[in-house]
Design a protein around this motif. Sequence first.
Motif, PDB file in Angstrom:
ATOM      1  N   SER A  58       0.816  -1.207   0.000  1.00  0.00           N
ATOM      2  CA  SER A  58       0.000   0.000   0.000  1.00  0.00           C
ATOM      3  C   SER A  58       0.853   1.261   0.000  1.00  0.00           C
ATOM      4  N   SER A  59       0.243   2.373  -0.372  1.00  0.00           N
ATOM      5  CA  SER A  59       0.927   3.662  -0.256  1.00  0.00           C
ATOM      6  C   SER A  59       1.247   3.992   1.204  1.00  0.00           C
ATOM      7  N   TRP A  60       0.612   3.292   2.143  1.00  0.00           N
ATOM      8  CA  TRP A  60       0.917   3.472   3.560  1.00  0.00           C
ATOM      9  C   TRP A  60       2.368   3.101   3.871  1.00  0.00           C
ATOM     10  N   LYS A  61       3.035   2.407   2.956  1.00  0.00           N
ATOM     11  CA  LYS A  61       4.435   2.035   3.189  1.00  0.00           C
ATOM     12  C   LYS A  61       5.333   3.266   3.304  1.00  0.00           C
ATOM     13  N   CYS A  62       4.767   4.444   2.994  1.00  0.00           N
ATOM     14  CA  CYS A  62       5.543   5.676   3.155  1.00  0.00           C
ATOM     15  C   CYS A  62       5.949   5.891   4.614  1.00  0.00           C
ATOM     16  N   PHE A  63       5.271   5.210   5.554  1.00  0.00           N
ATOM     17  CA  PHE A  63       5.650   5.264   6.970  1.00  0.00           C
ATOM     18  C   PHE A  63       6.905   4.446   7.241  1.00  0.00           C
ATOM     19  N   GLY A  64       7.352   3.662   6.264  1.00  0.00           N
ATOM     20  CA  GLY A  64       8.517   2.809   6.423  1.00  0.00           C
ATOM     21  C   GLY A  64       8.163   1.521   7.154  1.00  0.00           C
ATOM     22  N   LEU A  65       9.075   0.561   7.094  1.00  0.00           N
ATOM     23  CA  LEU A  65       8.830  -0.726   7.738  1.00  0.00           C
ATOM     24  C   LEU A  65       8.654  -0.561   9.241  1.00  0.00           C
ATOM     25  N   ASP A  66       9.521   0.216   9.878  1.00  0.00           N
ATOM     26  CA  ASP A  66       9.403   0.402  11.331  1.00  0.00           C
ATOM     27  C   ASP A  66       8.063   1.029  11.700  1.00  0.00           C
ATOM     28  N   GLY A  67       7.625   2.014  10.924  1.00  0.00           N
ATOM     29  CA  GLY A  67       6.346   2.670  11.187  1.00  0.00           C
ATOM     30  C   GLY A  67       5.176   1.727  11.024  1.00  0.00           C
ATOM     31  N   GLN A  69       5.279  -1.580  11.282  1.00  0.00           N
ATOM     32  CA  GLN A  69       5.336  -2.559  12.374  1.00  0.00           C
ATOM     33  C   GLN A  69       4.833  -1.942  13.684  1.00  0.00           C
ATOM     34  N   GLU A  70       5.184  -0.688  13.916  1.00  0.00           N
ATOM     35  CA  GLU A  70       4.713  -0.002  15.122  1.00  0.00           C
ATOM     36  C   GLU A  70       3.188   0.149  15.097  1.00  0.00           C
ATOM     37  N   MET A  71       2.626   0.518  13.939  1.00  0.00           N
ATOM     38  CA  MET A  71       1.179   0.649  13.835  1.00  0.00           C
ATOM     39  C   MET A  71       0.509  -0.706  14.074  1.00  0.00           C
ATOM     40  N   TRP A  72       1.076  -1.763  13.502  1.00  0.00           N
ATOM     41  CA  TRP A  72       0.511  -3.110  13.678  1.00  0.00           C
ATOM     42  C   TRP A  72       0.474  -3.458  15.162  1.00  0.00           C
ATOM     43  N   GLU A  73       1.565  -3.165  15.865  1.00  0.00           N
ATOM     44  CA  GLU A  73       1.636  -3.481  17.286  1.00  0.00           C
ATOM     45  C   GLU A  73       0.699  -2.592  18.100  1.00  0.00           C
ATOM     46  N   THR A  74       0.703  -1.294  17.822  1.00  0.00           N
ATOM     47  CA  THR A  74      -0.141  -0.349  18.558  1.00  0.00           C
ATOM     48  C   THR A  74      -1.614  -0.703  18.423  1.00  0.00           C
ATOM     49  N   ARG A  75      -2.013  -1.075  17.219  1.00  0.00           N
ATOM     50  CA  ARG A  75      -3.426  -1.386  16.957  1.00  0.00           C
ATOM     51  C   ARG A  75      -3.764  -2.857  17.199  1.00  0.00           C
ATOM     52  N   ASN A  76      -2.777  -3.636  17.579  1.00  0.00           N
ATOM     53  CA  ASN A  76      -2.976  -5.063  17.818  1.00  0.00           C
ATOM     54  C   ASN A  76      -3.602  -5.748  16.601  1.00  0.00           C
ATOM     55  N   LEU A  77      -3.022  -5.458  15.430  1.00  0.00           N
ATOM     56  CA  LEU A  77      -3.526  -6.028  14.184  1.00  0.00           C
ATOM     57  C   LEU A  77      -2.986  -7.437  13.992  1.00  0.00           C
ATOM     58  N   PRO A  78      -3.701  -8.266  13.236  1.00  0.00           N
ATOM     59  CA  PRO A  78      -3.291  -9.667  13.079  1.00  0.00           C
ATOM     60  C   PRO A  78      -2.083  -9.834  12.171  1.00  0.00           C
ATOM     61  N   GLY A  79      -1.308 -10.852  12.465  1.00  0.00           N
ATOM     62  CA  GLY A  79      -0.169 -11.199  11.628  1.00  0.00           C
ATOM     63  C   GLY A  79       1.058 -10.375  11.952  1.00  0.00           C
ATOM     64  N   GLU A  80       2.106 -10.679  11.203  1.00  0.00           N
ATOM     65  CA  GLU A  80       3.372  -9.976  11.383  1.00  0.00           C
ATOM     66  C   GLU A  80       3.772  -9.311  10.077  1.00  0.00           C
ATOM     67  N   VAL A  81       4.016  -8.007  10.144  1.00  0.00           N
ATOM     68  CA  VAL A  81       4.507  -7.267   8.980  1.00  0.00           C
ATOM     69  C   VAL A  81       6.010  -7.489   8.913  1.00  0.00           C
ATOM     70  N   ILE A  82       6.456  -8.159   7.843  1.00  0.00           N
ATOM     71  CA  ILE A  82       7.886  -8.474   7.712  1.00  0.00           C
ATOM     72  C   ILE A  82       8.568  -7.626   6.646  1.00  0.00           C
ATOM     73  N   GLY A  83       7.781  -6.847   5.885  1.00  0.00           N
ATOM     74  CA  GLY A  83       8.404  -6.046   4.845  1.00  0.00           C
ATOM     75  C   GLY A  83       7.431  -5.084   4.195  1.00  0.00           C
ATOM     76  N   ILE A  84       8.014  -4.227   3.363  1.00  0.00           N
ATOM     77  CA  ILE A  84       7.250  -3.334   2.497  1.00  0.00           C
ATOM     78  C   ILE A  84       7.844  -3.467   1.105  1.00  0.00           C
ATOM     79  N   THR A  85       6.993  -3.304   0.101  1.00  0.00           N
ATOM     80  CA  THR A  85       7.509  -3.392  -1.263  1.00  0.00           C
ATOM     81  C   THR A  85       8.311  -2.140  -1.591  1.00  0.00           C
ATOM     82  N   PRO A  86       9.311  -2.274  -2.456  1.00  0.00           N
ATOM     83  CA  PRO A  86      10.120  -1.118  -2.834  1.00  0.00           C
ATOM     84  C   PRO A  86       9.353  -0.217  -3.794  1.00  0.00           C
ATOM     85  N   ASN A  87       9.735   1.054  -3.849  1.00  0.00           N
ATOM     86  CA  ASN A  87       9.183   1.951  -4.858  1.00  0.00           C
ATOM     87  C   ASN A  87       9.961   1.735  -6.144  1.00  0.00           C
ATOM     88  N   THR A  88       9.242   1.497  -7.229  1.00  0.00           N
ATOM     89  CA  THR A  88       9.906   1.262  -8.512  1.00  0.00           C
ATOM     90  C   THR A  88       9.966   2.509  -9.368  1.00  0.00           C
TER      91      THR A  88
END
Length: 172
Positions: A58-67, A69-88
């Motif tokens: 998603s365009s939300w990847k502009c927050f970066g991988l750390d961002g 992952q932090e959102m996933w943890e803060t919101r207690n979202l399911p699964g583990e975010v292990i990466g973001i796709t690169p901008n081509t």
Amino acid sequence: MQKIIFLDIDGVLNSERWHTEMTKNAPKDRFGYEFDPTAVSNLAKIVEETEADIVISSSWKCFGLDGMQEMWETRNLPGEVIGITPNTISDELQLSIDIDGIEDYNLRGREIDEWMRRFGEDVSQYVIIDDIDCFLSGQQNHLVLTDPRIGLNDLDATKAIMILNGITNDGK
């Protein structure tokens, strides 16, 4: 072997229906409005039944991988975010592209293809969950196209589970 969910957010976890409801007493945190609980529940079902990891496309990847992952943890979202796709493409070109014509560029498809080239040697199955079809022809059998008005629904979740678990429509 690893299973991957390439996940869009707007139109998948943020639906038009939920966005309309959000204007009435919507829960909000530092990342913005929280996601549609029905769509999040369907994502949880996919993760639970497939043990897949998440790569944000998603365009939300502009927050970066750390961002992310932090959102996933803060919101207690399911699964583990292990990466973001690169901008081509450059940010300037991306801003100039009309969203209605984005399919012509296959942008996310190219970004997923690049992520797979870099990191996907152990990936056995993957699914792309998005509300816009901007993917390469070889990725179409991996695509779950959501209706942006309702987001990730039960049928979408079932299709994603079948793709990730290697089950075809004939039950094999």
